[in-house]
Enzyme design. Structure first.
Site, PDB file in Angstrom:
ATOM      1  N   CYS A 192       0.850  -1.190   0.000  1.00  0.00           N
ATOM      2  CA  CYS A 192       0.000   0.000   0.000  1.00  0.00           C
ATOM      3  C   CYS A 192       0.888   1.243   0.000  1.00  0.00           C
ATOM      4  O   CYS A 192       1.907   1.294   0.684  1.00  0.00           O
ATOM      5  CB  CYS A 192      -0.992  -0.032   1.145  1.00  0.00           C
ATOM      6  SG  CYS A 192      -0.616   0.995   2.545  1.00  0.00           S
ATOM      7  N   GLU A 193       0.501   2.190  -0.832  1.00  0.00           N
ATOM      8  CA  GLU A 193       1.372   3.354  -1.016  1.00  0.00           C
ATOM      9  C   GLU A 193       1.343   4.309   0.174  1.00  0.00           C
ATOM     10  O   GLU A 193       2.164   5.208   0.260  1.00  0.00           O
ATOM     11  CB  GLU A 193       1.004   4.097  -2.305  1.00  0.00           C
ATOM     12  CG  GLU A 193      -0.345   4.797  -2.270  1.00  0.00           C
ATOM     13  CD  GLU A 193      -0.671   5.451  -3.598  1.00  0.00           C
ATOM     14  OE1 GLU A 193      -0.089   5.065  -4.622  1.00  0.00           O
ATOM     15  OE2 GLU A 193      -1.527   6.346  -3.609  1.00  0.00           O
ATOM     16  N   HIS A 194       0.375   4.108   1.079  1.00  0.00           N
ATOM     17  CA  HIS A 194       0.296   5.010   2.229  1.00  0.00           C
ATOM     18  C   HIS A 194       1.222   4.596   3.354  1.00  0.00           C
ATOM     19  O   HIS A 194       1.782   5.436   4.040  1.00  0.00           O
ATOM     20  CB  HIS A 194      -1.139   5.059   2.762  1.00  0.00           C
ATOM     21  CG  HIS A 194      -2.135   5.467   1.727  1.00  0.00           C
ATOM     22  ND1 HIS A 194      -3.167   4.659   1.318  1.00  0.00           N
ATOM     23  CD2 HIS A 194      -2.221   6.594   0.997  1.00  0.00           C
ATOM     24  CE1 HIS A 194      -3.874   5.275   0.387  1.00  0.00           C
ATOM     25  NE2 HIS A 194      -3.317   6.450   0.169  1.00  0.00           N
ATOM     26  N   HIS A 195       1.336   3.284   3.582  1.00  0.00           N
ATOM     27  CA  HIS A 195       2.121   2.803   4.729  1.00  0.00           C
ATOM     28  C   HIS A 195       3.277   1.901   4.306  1.00  0.00           C
ATOM     29  O   HIS A 195       4.062   1.475   5.152  1.00  0.00           O
ATOM     30  CB  HIS A 195       1.212   2.036   5.695  1.00  0.00           C
ATOM     31  CG  HIS A 195       0.051   2.844   6.208  1.00  0.00           C
ATOM     32  ND1 HIS A 195      -1.192   2.815   5.617  1.00  0.00           N
ATOM     33  CD2 HIS A 195      -0.033   3.709   7.245  1.00  0.00           C
ATOM     34  CE1 HIS A 195      -2.016   3.631   6.268  1.00  0.00           C
ATOM     35  NE2 HIS A 195      -1.336   4.194   7.261  1.00  0.00           N
ATOM     36  N   CYS A 219      -2.160  -2.837   6.660  1.00  0.00           N
ATOM     37  CA  CYS A 219      -2.225  -1.555   7.372  1.00  0.00           C
ATOM     38  C   CYS A 219      -3.534  -1.404   8.140  1.00  0.00           C
ATOM     39  O   CYS A 219      -3.635  -0.586   9.052  1.00  0.00           O
ATOM     40  CB  CYS A 219      -2.005  -0.377   6.425  1.00  0.00           C
ATOM     41  SG  CYS A 219      -3.327  -0.156   5.232  1.00  0.00           S
ATOM     42  N   GLN A 260      -5.516  -0.302  -4.011  1.00  0.00           N
ATOM     43  CA  GLN A 260      -6.215  -1.407  -4.670  1.00  0.00           C
ATOM     44  C   GLN A 260      -7.047  -0.922  -5.866  1.00  0.00           C
ATOM     45  O   GLN A 260      -7.133  -1.593  -6.891  1.00  0.00           O
ATOM     46  CB  GLN A 260      -7.093  -2.123  -3.644  1.00  0.00           C
ATOM     47  CG  GLN A 260      -7.686  -3.415  -4.179  1.00  0.00           C
ATOM     48  CD  GLN A 260      -8.479  -4.160  -3.129  1.00  0.00           C
ATOM     49  OE1 GLN A 260      -8.126  -4.132  -1.950  1.00  0.00           O
ATOM     50  NE2 GLN A 260      -9.545  -4.823  -3.538  1.00  0.00           N
ATOM     51  N   HIS A 296      -5.652  -5.843   3.740  1.00  0.00           N
ATOM     52  CA  HIS A 296      -4.606  -4.824   3.886  1.00  0.00           C
ATOM     53  C   HIS A 296      -3.969  -4.910   5.269  1.00  0.00           C
ATOM     54  O   HIS A 296      -4.658  -4.727   6.284  1.00  0.00           O
ATOM     55  CB  HIS A 296      -5.217  -3.434   3.676  1.00  0.00           C
ATOM     56  CG  HIS A 296      -5.658  -3.199   2.262  1.00  0.00           C
ATOM     57  ND1 HIS A 296      -5.074  -2.261   1.448  1.00  0.00           N
ATOM     58  CD2 HIS A 296      -6.601  -3.817   1.509  1.00  0.00           C
ATOM     59  CE1 HIS A 296      -5.661  -2.292   0.253  1.00  0.00           C
ATOM     60  NE2 HIS A 296      -6.588  -3.223   0.265  1.00  0.00           N
TER      61      HIS A 296
HETATM   62  N1  GTP Z   1      -8.789   3.600  -0.908  1.00  0.00           N
HETATM   63  C1  GTP Z   1      -7.751   2.930  -0.422  1.00  0.00           C
HETATM   64  N2  GTP Z   1      -7.274   3.269   0.781  1.00  0.00           N
HETATM   65  C2  GTP Z   1      -6.225   2.558   1.250  1.00  0.00           C
HETATM   66  C3  GTP Z   1      -5.613   1.523   0.553  1.00  0.00           C
HETATM   67  N3  GTP Z   1      -4.595   1.043   1.316  1.00  0.00           N
HETATM   68  C4  GTP Z   1      -4.613   1.772   2.451  1.00  0.00           C
HETATM   69  N4  GTP Z   1      -5.590   2.693   2.429  1.00  0.00           N
HETATM   70  C5  GTP Z   1      -6.044   3.709   3.384  1.00  0.00           C
HETATM   71  O1  GTP Z   1      -5.297   4.890   3.251  1.00  0.00           O
HETATM   72  C6  GTP Z   1      -5.717   5.735   4.302  1.00  0.00           C
HETATM   73  C7  GTP Z   1      -4.620   6.695   4.715  1.00  0.00           C
HETATM   74  O2  GTP Z   1      -5.221   7.514   5.648  1.00  0.00           O
HETATM   75  P1  GTP Z   1      -4.459   8.523   6.626  1.00  0.00           P
HETATM   76  O3  GTP Z   1      -5.473   9.091   7.585  1.00  0.00           O
HETATM   77  O4  GTP Z   1      -3.649   9.460   5.807  1.00  0.00           O
HETATM   78  O5  GTP Z   1      -3.428   7.551   7.353  1.00  0.00           O
HETATM   79  P2  GTP Z   1      -3.491   6.947   8.813  1.00  0.00           P
HETATM   80  O6  GTP Z   1      -3.558   8.020   9.830  1.00  0.00           O
HETATM   81  O7  GTP Z   1      -2.345   5.985   8.926  1.00  0.00           O
HETATM   82  O8  GTP Z   1      -4.898   6.180   8.793  1.00  0.00           O
HETATM   83  P3  GTP Z   1      -5.398   4.901   9.588  1.00  0.00           P
HETATM   84  O9  GTP Z   1      -5.033   3.700   8.756  1.00  0.00           O
HETATM   85  O10 GTP Z   1      -6.902   5.086   9.657  1.00  0.00           O
HETATM   86  O11 GTP Z   1      -4.740   4.886  10.935  1.00  0.00           O
HETATM   87  C8  GTP Z   1      -6.212   4.804   5.397  1.00  0.00           C
HETATM   88  O12 GTP Z   1      -7.600   5.001   5.538  1.00  0.00           O
HETATM   89  C9  GTP Z   1      -5.936   3.392   4.835  1.00  0.00           C
HETATM   90  O13 GTP Z   1      -6.884   2.435   5.253  1.00  0.00           O
HETATM   91  C10 GTP Z   1      -6.137   1.214  -0.725  1.00  0.00           C
HETATM   92  O14 GTP Z   1      -5.664   0.323  -1.443  1.00  0.00           O
HETATM   93  N5  GTP Z   1      -7.193   1.948  -1.169  1.00  0.00           N
HETATM   94 ZN    ZN Z   2      -1.793   1.310   4.146  1.00  0.00          ZN
END
Ligand code: GTP
Ligand code: ZN
Length: 198
Positions: free
Chosen positions: A87-90, A158, A128, A156
């Site tokens: 996942c590109e966020h974490h 994360c 995704q 996921h």
């Molecule tokens: N739409 C989507 N969201 C994703 C995917 N993988 C991870 N995420 C979400 O990316 C979001 C990033 O949100 P942020 O609020 O910036 O990050 P965060 O504080 O770590 O969020 P939490 O996971 O809720 O603790 C989270 O809601 C994750 O669940 C994906 O493949 N698609």
């Molecule tokens: Zn993630």
């Protein structure tokens, strides 16, 4: 562009990543010189290159290497294609299955190329939804079928190991083009893969 899996790692990239991973290990409170960990920066550098090798690959070329003229014009379904992405966020894994269908329009593609295309787009930093879309558009534009459908079901890390910590949630994404935009065709495909959808 080649699509074989990594046999040789880029030395310069490996060295740079290695230094960064060493710092990360130290910042996390570990001793980077400890016996079990001393080679970990290099291992992690190679693992991350492996997991993001899709950036070095071209999915269109992979498909074009095995497209054959053929009169078959019924639905072709390849289901349960396992996938592993980050996942590109974490930068934590998400993993699951892809199900792909297409209806040829004068040309078919070697079956193994469909999972290869999944890997090209999965082995990158992804969400995704974009992964689903990338696979769909690549097949649509290269194979030019009468229709194409992609469904991905994934979990996921994360959301499981951290954050909301929901171990049993899974996410389904889908995309449909051409004849799959018709409800009957789409339903036929969804029925064929439904044993795998929760
Ligand atoms: N739409 C989507 N969201 C994703 C995917 N993988 C991870 N995420 C979400 O990316 C979001 C990033 O949100 P942020 O609020 O910036 O990050 P965060 O504080 O770590 O969020 P939490 O996971 O809720 O603790 C989270 O809601 C994750 O669940 C994906 O493949 N698609
Ligand atoms: Zn993630």
């Amino acid at each position: 562009m080649p699509y074989k899996f990594f046999e040789e790692y880029n030395l310069e990239v490996t060295d740079n990543l290695k230094d960064n991973f060493r710092n990360i290990i130290q910042e996390l409170g570990e001793d980077p010189e400890r016996e079990g960990i001393v080679k970990t920066p290099e291992r992690a550098a190679k693992a991350m290159q492996f997991l993001t090798q899709g950036y070095q690959m071209d999915a269109k070329t992979i498909l074009e290497e095995a497209m054959f003229k053929e009169g078959y014009n019924e639905m072709v379904v390849v289901k349960d294609i396992e996938l592993y992405s980050l996942c590109e966020h974490h930068m934590l894994p998400f993993f699951g299955k892809a199900h792909i269908a297409y209806i040829p329009d004068g040309q078919i593609v070697g079956l193994s190329k469909l999972p290869r295309v999944v890997d090209v787009f999965a082995r990158r930093l992804q969400v995704q939804e974009r992964l689903t879309h990338d696979i769909l558009e690549c097949l649509n534009e290269t194979l030019k079928p009468k229709g194409v459908a992609v469904v991905i079901e994934a979990q996921h890390m994360c959301m499981m190991m951290r954050g909301v910590q929901k171990q049993n949630s899974s996410t389904t994404t889908s995309g449909f083009r051409g004849q799959f935009e018709k409800i009957e065709t789409r339903n036929e495909f969804l029925k064929l893969i439904s044993s795998d959808l929760k």
